[in-house]
Scaffold this active site. Structure first.
Site, PDB file in Angstrom:
ATOM      1  N   VAL A   1       0.836  -1.207   0.000  1.00  0.00           N
ATOM      2  CA  VAL A   1       0.000   0.000   0.000  1.00  0.00           C
ATOM      3  C   VAL A   1       0.866   1.251   0.000  1.00  0.00           C
ATOM      4  O   VAL A   1       0.597   2.232  -0.696  1.00  0.00           O
ATOM      5  CB  VAL A   1      -0.944   0.000   1.222  1.00  0.00           C
ATOM      6  CG1 VAL A   1      -1.631   1.347   1.373  1.00  0.00           C
ATOM      7  CG2 VAL A   1      -1.969  -1.102   1.083  1.00  0.00           C
ATOM      8  N   ALA A   2       1.935   1.233   0.807  1.00  0.00           N
ATOM      9  CA  ALA A   2       2.806   2.406   0.915  1.00  0.00           C
ATOM     10  C   ALA A   2       3.576   2.645  -0.367  1.00  0.00           C
ATOM     11  O   ALA A   2       3.771   3.783  -0.788  1.00  0.00           O
ATOM     12  CB  ALA A   2       3.771   2.223   2.080  1.00  0.00           C
TER      13      ALA A   2
ATOM     14  N   GLU B   1      -1.030   4.863  -4.911  1.00  0.00           N
ATOM     15  CA  GLU B   1      -2.458   4.876  -5.238  1.00  0.00           C
ATOM     16  C   GLU B   1      -3.054   6.273  -5.097  1.00  0.00           C
ATOM     17  O   GLU B   1      -4.142   6.538  -5.591  1.00  0.00           O
ATOM     18  CB  GLU B   1      -3.226   3.881  -4.356  1.00  0.00           C
ATOM     19  CG  GLU B   1      -3.399   4.300  -2.897  1.00  0.00           C
ATOM     20  CD  GLU B   1      -2.141   4.068  -2.066  1.00  0.00           C
ATOM     21  OE1 GLU B   1      -2.061   4.616  -0.968  1.00  0.00           O
ATOM     22  OE2 GLU B   1      -1.249   3.348  -2.543  1.00  0.00           O
TER      23      GLU B   1
ATOM     24  N   ASP C   1      -5.054  34.550 -34.917  1.00  0.00           N
ATOM     25  CA  ASP C   1      -5.732  35.580 -35.682  1.00  0.00           C
ATOM     26  C   ASP C   1      -5.268  36.932 -35.164  1.00  0.00           C
ATOM     27  O   ASP C   1      -4.786  37.041 -34.034  1.00  0.00           O
ATOM     28  CB  ASP C   1      -7.246  35.429 -35.502  1.00  0.00           C
ATOM     29  CG  ASP C   1      -8.040  36.308 -36.452  1.00  0.00           C
ATOM     30  OD1 ASP C   1      -7.457  36.748 -37.458  1.00  0.00           O
ATOM     31  OD2 ASP C   1      -9.211  36.551 -36.180  1.00  0.00           O
TER      32      ASP C   1
ATOM     33  N   ASN D   1       8.457   6.572  -1.583  1.00  0.00           N
ATOM     34  CA  ASN D   1       7.979   5.188  -1.598  1.00  0.00           C
ATOM     35  C   ASN D   1       9.116   4.201  -1.814  1.00  0.00           C
ATOM     36  O   ASN D   1       9.180   3.154  -1.161  1.00  0.00           O
ATOM     37  CB  ASN D   1       6.924   5.019  -2.691  1.00  0.00           C
ATOM     38  CG  ASN D   1       5.631   5.734  -2.347  1.00  0.00           C
ATOM     39  OD1 ASN D   1       5.492   6.292  -1.272  1.00  0.00           O
ATOM     40  ND2 ASN D   1       4.687   5.749  -3.264  1.00  0.00           N
TER      41      ASN D   1
ATOM     42  N   GLU E   1      11.011   3.804   1.396  1.00  0.00           N
ATOM     43  CA  GLU E   1      10.363   2.911   2.359  1.00  0.00           C
ATOM     44  C   GLU E   1      10.605   1.444   1.986  1.00  0.00           C
ATOM     45  O   GLU E   1      10.909   0.613   2.850  1.00  0.00           O
ATOM     46  CB  GLU E   1       8.864   3.198   2.386  1.00  0.00           C
ATOM     47  CG  GLU E   1       8.492   4.572   2.918  1.00  0.00           C
ATOM     48  CD  GLU E   1       7.048   4.906   2.634  1.00  0.00           C
ATOM     49  OE1 GLU E   1       6.225   3.975   2.535  1.00  0.00           O
ATOM     50  OE2 GLU E   1       6.727   6.100   2.488  1.00  0.00           O
TER      51      GLU E   1
ATOM     52  N   ASN F   1       2.971   6.931   4.789  1.00  0.00           N
ATOM     53  CA  ASN F   1       2.260   7.037   3.515  1.00  0.00           C
ATOM     54  C   ASN F   1       1.203   8.129   3.573  1.00  0.00           C
ATOM     55  O   ASN F   1       1.041   8.927   2.636  1.00  0.00           O
ATOM     56  CB  ASN F   1       1.601   5.693   3.197  1.00  0.00           C
ATOM     57  CG  ASN F   1       1.147   5.602   1.750  1.00  0.00           C
ATOM     58  OD1 ASN F   1       1.862   6.016   0.851  1.00  0.00           O
ATOM     59  ND2 ASN F   1      -0.042   5.073   1.534  1.00  0.00           N
TER      60      ASN F   1
ATOM     61  N   ASP G   1       2.159  11.389   1.451  1.00  0.00           N
ATOM     62  CA  ASP G   1       1.359  11.403   0.222  1.00  0.00           C
ATOM     63  C   ASP G   1       0.241  12.429   0.285  1.00  0.00           C
ATOM     64  O   ASP G   1      -0.468  12.631  -0.695  1.00  0.00           O
ATOM     65  CB  ASP G   1       0.740  10.020  -0.031  1.00  0.00           C
ATOM     66  CG  ASP G   1       1.753   9.041  -0.594  1.00  0.00           C
ATOM     67  OD1 ASP G   1       2.948   9.361  -0.516  1.00  0.00           O
ATOM     68  OD2 ASP G   1       1.349   7.974  -1.082  1.00  0.00           O
TER      69      ASP G   1
END
Length: 945
Positions: free
Chosen positions: A303-304, A308, A350, A727, A730, A765, A769
């Site tokens: 997960v860490a 996500e 233009d 990440n 870790e 995390n 995050d």
């Protein structure tokens, strides 16, 4: 029956197209000249409902919240929470199930953050829809006004002009060469010419030529109609039944990030499985509780390590960026345009209204007796008229001036209005300038309306380059024909010239003199129009037979020179675009000399070269491609030429941002990499075709949008660099911690010995995050963002150099954290005296510090972290918040229980911070080496001899 289905007024028993216009107007109880009153319109709006198609029911808040728990890894954590709570219930080894509470709290906090970010992104989209809502021109209470199309009701009198999207089903009561594109409704590929006569027989939709339908577009001419159906009662509503929400747009950036996330996730899951297996085998794990701890660690590590949070952060940053761009007058309709802006190396713009103010101002009028100048700028009818040269304006010149300006005022469909003390023009800016000039000469709208009543019109067309109106004259029996248009074309239709109160023959010498005057005006960057007049016998007039034949044997009244003043900010914007490696190109329908002079004044060109559309068309393909590479000013172009220019640029590998405002610009806008539509002068069709809409029609806003686009992409790279570095740090900490456990004194006395607990990883995390990553997303643009070359389209969001930096920082973080862990434990490489809980708290805090120092490194792979150190107040706030949260975990008793931490001394904090700061100094050192290597590798210039 639904509210919006109840007929509030008497409807025609037969279809509106089968009845005379008068009968339809009577049935709908409305006045063709004054329209509905506001009071009646509001009452009908209450009865009929808004002029909108039905929408899907919005997703409820609780469904949005629970959608945050769909991710497989989050589900695993929830299962882990239940198992942990079950173990606590069986063993009762603490007062509360702290581990289960901690895991659940982290999951819930992540879900809340995701819900808030999703809600904010949806609100940003809703705000964008409100900003870009369609409008309709109506007559209410006898006044022409623009209202949101959603407020139209049956009985409203609407005015339709070329380029408008039809806002509701309506029965035509006036039509001047009106044509509509109905392919979206009927499948008819060619525009349909509209009439006003009733149709006796029943006809299919495609043959109802006196009706216009919601969602179709006017491609030519103009008209007036009475609304017969709105909302779901329109033909488009019957077909649609229900308007479904557009599918969520997935940009190339989001796709690439998803790919990176999946790749990283796969790698980390493999590492997690290997680690779990290694721990079980090496640590001799016994008992279900110890085995459960290892499994929880593996899930937490996955997960860490898997970012996500990236989609949520990307969505939030893009939403914030879109709002920032909207504040700078660039409304983004497609998110992919934000990314493409960073790669654009050509802006094809233009001239009128984009590089200039779009407030045409008549500066001079040339007639047979001389030339006059008009002072004042913009649409305010204020200014003086003086003779250009010695002497005063005599009677002959005054008469010629008033007649010339009267022609310009009458052969005109614009409206000059004053609103809240500011003058504005509804309609074409050139025609608006003619109205303003007439008012400066003392010609009032009321006096001209009283004398000249319009009875016919030959609309302007790009082929004829003329526009003509036919009027009755209260002072004579004959009708009066007023014509304006391109001077060179108009002169061929003239046989005489106005001189004082009379007219004289127009010989070749005088024609040549007028053309020289026209060139002289164009040489002053003035746009020129010729005006002419003639009498037409009243008994020879047939309303249904008005055509080009009235544009013959005209009396030339004069030349009118006007200028659309360049925007003061446009010159600076052109210079900034050039410095950013972007090539500005001017594409205009104006005279080549005018275009070249304006372009030179703005710094687009220095050689004064301009190529016309006709010249471009005659060129062989090879020469055209070479010309497009070299020439930056194109004049007298039509939409087809614009499309060819865009395609030629793209064939050479250029990324093109193209502006457009007309219906026929839609193909070029669609073909360009970034279609930029005009928000003020642009038609509904062009705005629908564009990726970006300029709220102020300003070239400087395009350059500002490029800057914002580059800044957004740069910020996305910043938080990617940050999140992935943290990440990876870790993952490396856990992997090498287990692998080198015997060397760093990490020995278990009870259960499994790990560098960090699962709750520690989840907490890091959440902290890293969250706020710091979002703060990087709003980092101010780098000072040199507009001094860099455009990003290559093939360049990925994460480059090879970025990956090197990410793994380099991750390795430093792992080494430093394990060093602190070793120094806090007995044995190992560095002798310590702390407990396992104390050592894990030290490692935990060190890794948090590493992440917070890394956030400053992540702002650039090249610039020093100390450059603009205090420019982002949100970043410092996020760092302070993270430190406070970390202190809470360490000192609050209930959080100490949940996260298995102990209180640290001031010296401990200093040691953690000192070691973690190494990532800052070592990364700064690597940047210095990189810069030095680049300087050495640059080829030396040969010495001059």
């Amino acid at each position: 029956m639904k509210k919006n289905e109840r007929p509030p007024v008497r409807q025609p028993e037969t279809a509106p197209y089968r009845q005379p216009a008068e009968a339809v107007l009577a049935a709908l109880a409305t006045d063709p000249h004054g329209g509905l009153s506001e009071t009646e319109a509001r009452a009908r709006l209450d009865r009929h409902g808004r002029n909108e198609l039905a929408k899907e029911k919005p997703v409820s808040a609780w469904k949005k919240f629970f959608s945050q728990f769909k991710d497989a890894l989050v589900i695993l954590l929830l299962i882990a929470t239940l198992i942990s709570a079950g173990l606590w219930f069986i063993e009762r080894d603490s007062a509360l199930p702290y581990e289960a509470i901690a895991i659940l709290a982290v999951v819930l906090l992540n879900a809340v953050m995701g819900y808030i970010q999703q809600s904010r992104a949806e609100e940003a989209v809703a705000a964008l829809r409100r900003i870009s809502a369609a409008h309709a021109n109506v007559i209410r209470d006898g006044t022409r006004r623009s209202i949101p199309a959603a407020e139209l009701v049956p009985g409203d009198i609407i005015l339709i002009e070329e380029g408008d999207t039809i806002p509701a089903d309506a029965r035509l009561i006036q039509s001047t060469a009106l044509q509509t594109a109905e392919a979206a409704l009927t499948g008819e590929s060619l525009p349909v010419t509209k009439e006003i006569a009733a149709i006796a027989e029943e006809m299919p939709l495609g043959d109802q030529d006196n009706m216009i339908f919601s969602g179709t577009a006017a491609t030519y001419g103009r008209g007036k109609a009475v609304v017969t159906a709105t909302g779901m009662q329109t033909q488009m509503g019957h077909i649609a039944g229900m308007l479904e929400d557009a599918p969520e747009e997935t940009t190339p950036l989001q796709k690439e990030l998803a790919r990176v996330g999946r790749l990283l996730g796969l790698i980390v899951v493999v590492i997690a499985i290997v680690m779990i297996a290694t721990i079980i085998l090496v640590e001799e794990v016994r008992g279900f509780a110890a085995l459960f701890d290892v499994l929880i660690l593996g899930v937490a590590l996955a997960v860490a390590a898997v970012p996500e949070g990236l989609p949520a952060v990307v969505t939030a940053v893009l939403a914030i960026g879109v709002q920032r761009m909207a504040r700078r007058h660039a409304i983004v309709r497609h998110l992919a345009a934000v990314e493409t802006l960073g790669s654009a190396n050509v802006i094809a713009s233009d001239k009128t209204g984009t590089l200039t103010r779009n407030e045409m101002t008549v500066r001079t009028v040339v007639t047979a007796s001389g030339r006059v100048r008009l002072s004042g700028t913009g649409y305010a009818p204020e200014g003086e008229i003086t003779r250009d040269g010695p002497g005063e304006i005599d009677d002959a010149l005054r008469t010629e001036l008033r007649r010339a300006l009267a022609v310009g005022d009458r052969a005109n469909n614009a409206v000059l209005q004053e609103r809240d003390g500011r003058w504005a023009v509804l309609g074409d800016p050139t025609e608006g300038a003619l109205l303003v000039a007439a008012r400066k000469a003392g010609l009032t709208d009321e006096a001209l309306d009283a004398r000249f009543e319009r009875v016919g019109e030959v609309p302007f067309s790009s082929e004829r380059k003329l526009m003509t109106t036919i009027h009755t004259d209260a002072e004579r029996q004959d009708l009066v024909v007023f014509t304006k248009g391109a001077p060179d074309v108009l002169l061929t239709r003239c046989s005489r010239e106005l001189a004082g109160e009379g007219a004289r023959p127009l010989d070749d010498a005088r024609r040549a003199a007028i053309l020289r005057s026209n060139e002289a005006l164009a040489g002053e960057a003035l746009r020129t129009l010729g005006v002419a007049v003639r009498l037409w016998p009243a008994d020879a007039f047939e309303a249904g037979e008005i055509g080009e034949h009235v544009e013959q044997d005209l009396v030339f009244a004069g030349l009118i020179g006007m200028i659309d003043p360049p925007r003061a900010e446009a010159k600076d914007a052109v210079a900034r675009a050039r410095a950013a490696g972007i090539r500005p190109i001017m594409i205009t329908g104006d005279h080549p000399v005018t275009a070249a002079i304006i372009a030179a004044e703005l710094g687009i060109v220095t050689d004064g070269r301009a190529v016309t559309g006709a010249e471009l068309e005659r060129m062989p393909e090879e020469e055209r491609e070479r010309t497009v590479r070299e020439v930056s000013v194109y004049a007298r172009v039509n939409p087809e030429h614009k499309l060819r220019i865009v395609q030629a640029l793209q064939s050479q590998g250029d990324i093109v941002a193209m502006t457009g405002d007309g219906v026929n610009d839609a193909p070029a806008l669609k073909t360009a990499d970034i279609g930029v539509a005009m928000g003020i002068t642009g038609t509904d069709v062009s705005r629908e075709a564009g990726d970006i809409v300029l709220a102020d029609d300003n070239f400087a806003s395009i350059v500002a949008a490029v800057e914002e686009g580059r800044a957004i992409f740069s910020n996305i790279r910043k938080f990617l660099r940050y999140l992935l570095s943290s990440n990876i740090g870790e993952v490396m900490t856990m992997f090498f911690g287990v692998l080198l456990a015997d060397f760093i004194g990490l020995a278990a006395t009870d259960g499994v010995a790990l560098p960090l607990l699962a709750t520690h990883i989840l907490w890091i995390n959440l902290v890293t995050d969250g706020a710091p990553a979002l703060a990087l997303g709003v980092d101010p643009a780098d000072a040199d963002v507009m001094r860099k070359r455009p990003r290559a389209r093939s360049e990925g969001v994460i480059t090879g150099g970025m990956w090197w930096g990410i793994f380099y920082i991750g390795l430093i973080m792992a080494a430093g954290t394990l060093l602190v862990l070793d120094a806090s434990l007995p044995g190992g490489l560095i002798e310590g005296a702390g407990t396992m809980r104390y050592a894990q708290t030290m490692a935990f805090t060190t890794l948090v510090f590493f992440s917070l120092f890394t956030v400053f490194n992540a702002r650039s792979d090249e610039r020093s972290a100390f450059a603009g150190l205090f420019s982002n107040k949100w970043l410092w706030g996020a760092v302070l918040l993270s430190l406070l949260l970390q202190a809470a975990v360490i000192y609050l008793p209930f959080l100490q229980q949940a996260f298995s931490t102990v209180a640290l001394s001031a010296d401990d904090w200093l040691r953690c911070a000192a070691v973690a700061s190494s990532v800052l100094w070592l990364r700064e050192l690597s940047k210095l080496f990189t810069h030095a290597g680049r300087r050495i590798s640059r080829p030396r210039r040969p010495e001059s001899r």
